[in-house]
Design a protein around this motif. Structure first.
Motif, PDB file in Angstrom:
ATOM      1  N   ILE A 286      -7.245   0.623   1.453  1.00 18.06           N
ATOM      2  CA  ILE A 286      -7.038  -0.782   1.827  1.00 18.06           C
ATOM      3  C   ILE A 286      -8.358  -1.320   2.350  1.00 18.06           C
ATOM      4  O   ILE A 286      -8.951  -0.768   3.273  1.00 18.06           O
ATOM      5  CB  ILE A 286      -5.953  -0.924   2.902  1.00 18.06           C
ATOM      6  CG1 ILE A 286      -4.635  -0.335   2.411  1.00 18.06           C
ATOM      7  CG2 ILE A 286      -5.790  -2.389   3.295  1.00 18.06           C
ATOM      8  CD1 ILE A 286      -3.570  -0.261   3.493  1.00 18.06           C
TER       9      ILE A 286
ATOM     10  N   ALA B 266       0.828  -1.203   0.000  1.00 18.83           N
ATOM     11  CA  ALA B 266       0.000   0.000   0.000  1.00 18.83           C
ATOM     12  C   ALA B 266       0.864   1.255   0.000  1.00 18.83           C
ATOM     13  O   ALA B 266       1.929   1.289   0.618  1.00 18.83           O
ATOM     14  CB  ALA B 266      -0.909  -0.010   1.222  1.00 18.83           C
TER      15      ALA B 266
ATOM     16  N   ILE C 189      -5.891  -3.822  -2.079  1.00 21.17           N
ATOM     17  CA  ILE C 189      -5.368  -2.461  -2.191  1.00 21.17           C
ATOM     18  C   ILE C 189      -5.776  -1.896  -3.540  1.00 21.17           C
ATOM     19  O   ILE C 189      -5.475  -2.480  -4.579  1.00 21.17           O
ATOM     20  CB  ILE C 189      -3.828  -2.469  -2.061  1.00 21.17           C
ATOM     21  CG1 ILE C 189      -3.421  -3.103  -0.737  1.00 21.17           C
ATOM     22  CG2 ILE C 189      -3.262  -1.067  -2.209  1.00 21.17           C
ATOM     23  CD1 ILE C 189      -1.946  -3.428  -0.643  1.00 21.17           C
TER      24      ILE C 189
END
Length: 67
Positions: free
Chosen positions: A12, A6, A21
């Motif tokens: 997320i 991420a 993600i």
């Protein structure tokens, strides 16, 4: 789709023990994501569907570039 870490411009989503993600700009373009995976029938039974509608202007967005 790719394995990735991420970044600050990502959302997320935790689903069934997995982190999904998605770029924030991209995720604002749709409201539904379905991820299907079935390893019992045969290899490669994997599919992602959304209600995303592609527009030509998206070719120039960072999230549309190949990895």
């Amino acid at each position: 789709m790719a394995l990735d870490e991420a970044k600050e411009n990502d959302n997320i989503f935790k689903v069934d023990g997995y982190n999904v993600i998605i770029d924030k700009d991209l995720s604002a373009k749709f409201s539904v994501v379905n991820i299907y995976y079935n390893s019992f029938e045969y290899y490669g039974n994997f599919k992602i569907t959304t209600d995303f509608i592609w527009k030509d202007e998206y070719h120039y967005c960072d999230w549309s570039k190949k990895w």
